[in-house]
Design a protein around this motif. Structure first.
Motif, PDB file in Angstrom:
ATOM      1  N   GLU A  41       0.833  -1.208   0.000  1.00 17.91           N
ATOM      2  CA  GLU A  41       0.000   0.000   0.000  1.00 17.91           C
ATOM      3  C   GLU A  41       0.869   1.259   0.000  1.00 17.91           C
ATOM      4  N   ALA A  42       1.953   1.222   0.768  1.00 20.25           N
ATOM      5  CA  ALA A  42       2.876   2.361   0.786  1.00 20.25           C
ATOM      6  C   ALA A  42       3.550   2.525  -0.573  1.00 20.25           C
ATOM      7  N   LEU A  43       3.930   1.411  -1.188  1.00 20.83           N
ATOM      8  CA  LEU A  43       4.574   1.455  -2.504  1.00 20.83           C
ATOM      9  C   LEU A  43       3.604   1.966  -3.567  1.00 20.83           C
ATOM     10  N   ALA A  44       2.370   1.505  -3.511  1.00 19.73           N
ATOM     11  CA  ALA A  44       1.363   1.953  -4.479  1.00 19.73           C
ATOM     12  C   ALA A  44       1.138   3.458  -4.372  1.00 19.73           C
ATOM     13  N   ALA A  45       1.113   3.956  -3.145  1.00 20.45           N
ATOM     14  CA  ALA A  45       0.939   5.395  -2.946  1.00 20.45           C
ATOM     15  C   ALA A  45       2.133   6.164  -3.517  1.00 20.45           C
ATOM     16  N   GLU A  46       3.312   5.551  -3.390  1.00 19.19           N
ATOM     17  CA  GLU A  46       4.540   6.193  -3.887  1.00 19.19           C
ATOM     18  C   GLU A  46       4.580   6.273  -5.416  1.00 19.19           C
ATOM     19  N   VAL A  47       4.160   5.189  -6.081  1.00 22.54           N
ATOM     20  CA  VAL A  47       4.312   5.120  -7.546  1.00 22.54           C
ATOM     21  C   VAL A  47       3.016   5.391  -8.301  1.00 22.54           C
ATOM     22  N   THR A  50      -1.644   0.450  -7.911  1.00 24.54           N
ATOM     23  CA  THR A  50      -2.731  -0.182  -7.159  1.00 24.54           C
ATOM     24  C   THR A  50      -2.191  -1.380  -6.396  1.00 24.54           C
ATOM     25  N   ALA A  51      -2.467  -1.439  -5.105  1.00 33.77           N
ATOM     26  CA  ALA A  51      -2.022  -2.549  -4.265  1.00 33.77           C
ATOM     27  C   ALA A  51      -3.187  -3.506  -4.019  1.00 33.77           C
ATOM     28  N   ILE A  52      -2.945  -4.784  -4.252  1.00 38.08           N
ATOM     29  CA  ILE A  52      -3.956  -5.815  -4.002  1.00 38.08           C
ATOM     30  C   ILE A  52      -3.284  -6.965  -3.257  1.00 38.08           C
TER      31      ILE A  52
END
Length: 244
Positions: A41-47, A50-52
């Motif tokens: 989720e943190a990575l998805a927010a960074e790039v 979408t985190a699943i």
């Protein structure tokens, strides 16, 4: 032109996370999956992706993940791992089973589920992160060798079976890369993990991610079948020059 979608498994750390960053920087819409949801989720927010949640060893989890992937132009099969270094004589069958499940069957589950979407894209691509362990056996690596040889066979058979269809298939086999890989292999023993890289400048997750980005950016008439990547100080699985 619509933004193309890349799916990355095992994206909570290491090569998976670095590849998600590299692909996003190259303009891909990135869908990232892993068990550690706080990290993805943190990575998805960074790039801007979408985190699943995804556990590649669980068919229900794979089905739920893939049902949320609307389109797929690129699948990066990165989820995997090694557990232990026991000899064949002292092998832990449960560890072998776990390695086979995450490396081989995990790759199979996700690839099979997303293949129709990859074909439907008209220019799909599967990139699988293998290992030098898929190319040569070494003492203490029996279970991981067996699993990664199987992953290589799966990838190469997929390439044969998709000939004539609009899906390219590539295999990237890294040697020594400093990530959480050794920490997991040695069951969290940081001292043992550190010794793997002692006296050596290993590759980084970003080095492998750059290869992923490059392979993914080739034109549709070019298929990079296999890449073997080693640190300069490494010439084979266990031939390493150390400056101690």
């Amino acid at each position: 032109m619509a933004q193309r979608t890349a799916v990355v498994t095992g994206a909570s750390s290491g090569i998976g996370a670095a590849s998600a960053r590299a692909l996003a920087a190259d303009g891909w819409n990135v869908v990232i999956g892993a068990r550690r949801t706080d990290r993805i989720e943190a990575l998805a927010a960074e790039v801007g992706g979408t985190a699943i949640p995804l556990d590649v060893t669980d068919q229900e989890s794979v089905d739920a993940f893939c049902s949320r992937v609307e389109t797929c132009d690129l699948l990066l099969n990165n989820a995997g791992g090694a557990f232990g270094t026991a000899s064949i004589a002292e092998a832990d069958v449960d560890q072998w089973q776990a390695m086979y499940d995450v490396n081989v069957l995990g790759t199979l589950r996700v690839t099979k589920a997303l293949l129709p979407k990859l074909v439907a894209s008209g220019d799909g691509q599967v990139i699988t992160i293998g290992s030098i362990a898929a190319r040569e056996p070494y003492k203490g690596g029996g279970g991981y060798n067996a699993a990664k040889h199987a992953v290589a066979a799966l990838t190469r058979v997929l390439r044969l079976e998709l000939l004539g269809q609009p899906v390219r298939v590539s295999e990237i086999d890294p040697g020594m890369v400093e990530t959480e890989f050794s920490l997991v292999r040695f069951d969290g023993d940081a001292e043992k993990a550190a010794k793997v890289y002692e006296g050596v400048t290993p590759m980084t997750a970003e080095d492998i991610a750059e290869a992923v980005r490059w392979v993914a950016s080739r034109p549709r008439h070019v298929n990079i079948d296999q890449i073997l990547m080693l640190a300069t100080a490494q010439t084979s699985a266990q031939s390493v020059h150390r400056e101690l």
